[in-house]
Design a protein around this motif. Structure first.
Motif, PDB file in Angstrom:
ATOM      1  N   ALA A 191       0.850  -1.195   0.000  1.00 22.14           N
ATOM      2  CA  ALA A 191       0.000   0.000   0.000  1.00 22.14           C
ATOM      3  C   ALA A 191       0.883   1.243   0.000  1.00 22.14           C
ATOM      4  CB  ALA A 191      -0.914  -0.010   1.221  1.00 22.14           C
ATOM      5  N   GLN A 192       0.821   1.994  -1.062  1.00 21.77           N
ATOM      6  CA  GLN A 192       1.613   3.207  -1.186  1.00 21.77           C
ATOM      7  C   GLN A 192       0.808   4.413  -0.698  1.00 21.77           C
ATOM      8  OE1 GLN A 192       4.929   3.339  -2.329  1.00 21.77           O
ATOM      9  NE2 GLN A 192       4.745   1.120  -2.120  1.00 21.77           N
ATOM     10  N   HIS A 193       1.424   5.253   0.093  1.00 21.03           N
ATOM     11  CA  HIS A 193       0.773   6.446   0.612  1.00 21.03           C
ATOM     12  C   HIS A 193       1.503   7.682   0.090  1.00 21.03           C
ATOM     13  CE1 HIS A 193      -1.894   4.394   3.512  1.00 21.03           C
ATOM     14  NE2 HIS A 193      -0.919   3.494   3.546  1.00 21.03           N
ATOM     15  N   ARG A 194       0.724   8.588  -0.484  1.00 22.67           N
ATOM     16  CA  ARG A 194       1.294   9.809  -1.063  1.00 22.67           C
ATOM     17  C   ARG A 194       1.598  10.814   0.044  1.00 22.67           C
ATOM     18  NH1 ARG A 194      -1.236  14.314  -4.577  1.00 22.67           N
ATOM     19  NH2 ARG A 194       0.328  14.693  -6.200  1.00 22.67           N
ATOM     20  N   PHE A 195       2.729  11.500  -0.080  1.00 17.44           N
ATOM     21  CA  PHE A 195       3.092  12.528   0.880  1.00 17.44           C
ATOM     22  C   PHE A 195       3.658  13.743   0.153  1.00 17.44           C
ATOM     23  CE2 PHE A 195       7.027  10.183   0.253  1.00 17.44           C
ATOM     24  CZ  PHE A 195       7.988  11.189   0.176  1.00 17.44           C
ATOM     25  N   HIS A 196       3.672  14.861   0.854  1.00 19.26           N
ATOM     26  CA  HIS A 196       4.263  16.100   0.345  1.00 19.26           C
ATOM     27  C   HIS A 196       5.386  16.522   1.282  1.00 19.26           C
ATOM     28  CE1 HIS A 196       0.848  16.756  -2.425  1.00 19.26           C
ATOM     29  NE2 HIS A 196       0.139  16.239  -1.441  1.00 19.26           N
ATOM     30  N   LYS A 197       6.508  16.894   0.717  1.00 20.41           N
ATOM     31  CA  LYS A 197       7.596  17.491   1.500  1.00 20.41           C
ATOM     32  C   LYS A 197       7.501  19.009   1.309  1.00 20.41           C
ATOM     33  CE  LYS A 197      11.352  17.438   4.042  1.00 20.41           C
ATOM     34  NZ  LYS A 197      12.653  16.906   3.595  1.00 20.41           N
ATOM     35  N   MET A 198       7.361  19.729   2.425  1.00 18.30           N
ATOM     36  CA  MET A 198       7.230  21.184   2.381  1.00 18.30           C
ATOM     37  C   MET A 198       8.079  21.794   3.490  1.00 18.30           C
ATOM     38  SD  MET A 198       3.137  21.765   1.608  1.00 18.30           S
ATOM     39  CE  MET A 198       3.420  23.456   1.034  1.00 18.30           C
ATOM     40  N   HIS A 199       8.319  23.091   3.381  1.00 17.80           N
ATOM     41  CA  HIS A 199       9.024  23.773   4.468  1.00 17.80           C
ATOM     42  C   HIS A 199       8.565  25.223   4.575  1.00 17.80           C
ATOM     43  CE1 HIS A 199      11.895  26.482   2.367  1.00 17.80           C
ATOM     44  NE2 HIS A 199      11.874  25.576   1.405  1.00 17.80           N
ATOM     45  N   GLY A 200       8.680  25.748   5.782  1.00 15.91           N
ATOM     46  CA  GLY A 200       8.476  27.165   6.044  1.00 15.91           C
ATOM     47  C   GLY A 200       9.767  27.726   6.592  1.00 15.91           C
ATOM     48  N   LEU A 201      10.514  28.451   5.776  1.00 15.69           N
ATOM     49  CA  LEU A 201      11.818  29.008   6.159  1.00 15.69           C
ATOM     50  C   LEU A 201      12.817  27.936   6.588  1.00 15.69           C
ATOM     51  CD1 LEU A 201      10.725  32.162   8.223  1.00 15.69           C
ATOM     52  CD2 LEU A 201      11.151  31.976   5.764  1.00 15.69           C
ATOM     53  N   GLY A 202      12.727  26.760   5.978  1.00 17.63           N
ATOM     54  CA  GLY A 202      13.658  25.682   6.303  1.00 17.63           C
ATOM     55  C   GLY A 202      13.180  24.751   7.388  1.00 17.63           C
ATOM     56  N   ASN A 203      12.140  25.126   8.120  1.00 18.17           N
ATOM     57  CA  ASN A 203      11.492  24.238   9.087  1.00 18.17           C
ATOM     58  C   ASN A 203      10.645  23.273   8.256  1.00 18.17           C
ATOM     59  OD1 ASN A 203       9.068  24.831  11.774  1.00 18.17           O
ATOM     60  ND2 ASN A 203      10.390  23.087  11.432  1.00 18.17           N
ATOM     61  N   ASP A 204      11.079  22.000   8.140  1.00 20.37           N
ATOM     62  CA  ASP A 204      10.520  21.132   7.098  1.00 20.37           C
ATOM     63  C   ASP A 204       9.593  20.057   7.642  1.00 20.37           C
ATOM     64  OD1 ASP A 204      12.707  19.825   8.252  1.00 20.37           O
ATOM     65  OD2 ASP A 204      13.213  18.740   6.424  1.00 20.37           O
ATOM     66  N   PHE A 205       8.679  19.642   6.744  1.00 25.02           N
ATOM     67  CA  PHE A 205       7.577  18.764   7.127  1.00 25.02           C
ATOM     68  C   PHE A 205       7.330  17.698   6.070  1.00 25.02           C
ATOM     69  CE2 PHE A 205       6.820  23.195   8.252  1.00 25.02           C
ATOM     70  CZ  PHE A 205       6.901  23.103   9.636  1.00 25.02           C
ATOM     71  N   VAL A 206       6.921  16.530   6.548  1.00 26.21           N
ATOM     72  CA  VAL A 206       6.311  15.510   5.692  1.00 26.21           C
ATOM     73  C   VAL A 206       4.817  15.569   5.984  1.00 26.21           C
ATOM     74  CG1 VAL A 206       6.044  13.040   5.310  1.00 26.21           C
ATOM     75  CG2 VAL A 206       8.336  14.026   5.569  1.00 26.21           C
TER      76      VAL A 206
END
Length: 264
Positions: A2-17
């Motif tokens: 089961a594959q789950h889609r994710f987005h890698k984002m950041h706010g001023l380098g503070n990064d999130f999955v």
């Protein structure tokens, strides 16, 4: 698998999955979040976020720190999920309902009322939160503010002279803070406040949105500045506005890095 889609984002380098589970069920444990946040064996991030359905807002946001623990608020992550939604939204968080607005290259968030009483931070016992009669080595007389998560703020002559990598975990885990604490060191310059943050459960970070909000509130309460104020972090600048008795507003960028899939 089961594959789950994710987005890698950041706010001023503070990064999130970020996982978007608004239209399907996704159960994540703290152990999985910690593994995904690992920068050597996982995807790598400061925090992991799950967007979920909400009965009282456009969607809800669940936030895991790098250590797998859940937290109620994250300002930079909030800007990122607003950008991902692509429109003005109301978000249900552990810190209450937050309103996000898309602007010209920025996202603005109404972060709600700051918590200023000792039991709102929370502290282990009553004391003045504007000038706390406590200290750790050369860091003394801090202020405390809750932005849905606890912050302690020290105003210092030079933020880079503070060994935050050593003092940060010491203060974070002090018994004075029953829920641990985010540690902020700031100094006032002509162009605004300059800030470094040891983030609870994540360590030194390039940016902390709730830390910028808490520090601006503390500086305004001490009459060091008036809002709006520019808060400069290692990763860039946020604009924070607050008038005593009102909500805190934060504005800054949110950047989408890439989209991927992973087998959980």
């Amino acid at each position: 698998m089961a594959q789950h889609r994710f987005h890698k984002m950041h706010g001023l380098g503070n990064d999130f999955v970020i996982f978007d589970a608004r239209n399907h069920d996704l159960a994540l444990t703290g152990e999985q979040a910690r593994a995904l946040a690992d920068r050597h064996r996982g995807i790598g991030c400061d925090q992991l976020v799950v967007m979920r359905p909400s009965a009282k807002a456009d969607f809800a946001m669940q936030i895991f720190n790098q250590d797998g623990g859940e937290v109620s608020a994250c300002g930079n992550a909030t800007r990122c999920v607003v950008a991902l939604a692509g429109r003005d939204v109301v978000i249900e968080t552990g810190a209450g309902l937050l309103q996000g607005q898309l602007g010209d290259g920025e996202v603005s968030i109404d972060m709600g009322l700051p918590g200023l009483d000792w039991d709102a931070i929370p502290l282990a016992y009553p004391m003045d939160t504007l000038t706390m009669p406590v200290g750790w080595e050369d860091l003394t007389d801090p202020a405390a503010v809750s932005m849905g998560n606890p912050h302690v703020i020290f105003f210092v002559p030079d933020t880079h002279a503070v060994p935050l990598d050593r003092l940060g975990p010491l203060i974070e885990n002090d018994p004075l803070f029953p829920e641990r604490v985010n540690v902020n060191v700031a100094h006032l310059a002509e162009d605004g406040l300059h800030l470094r943050v040891w983030e609870r459960g994540a360590g030194l970070t390039l940016a902390c949105g709730t830390g910028a909000c808490a520090t601006a509130v503390a500086a305004i309460r001490r009459k060091l500045v008036t809002g709006p104020v520019a808060v400069h972090l290692p990763g860039g600048m946020l604009t924070i506005d607050w008038q005593p008795g009102g909500s805190v507003r934060m504005a800054g960028p949110a950047t989408h890095v890439f989209t991927g899939e992973i087998d959980l």
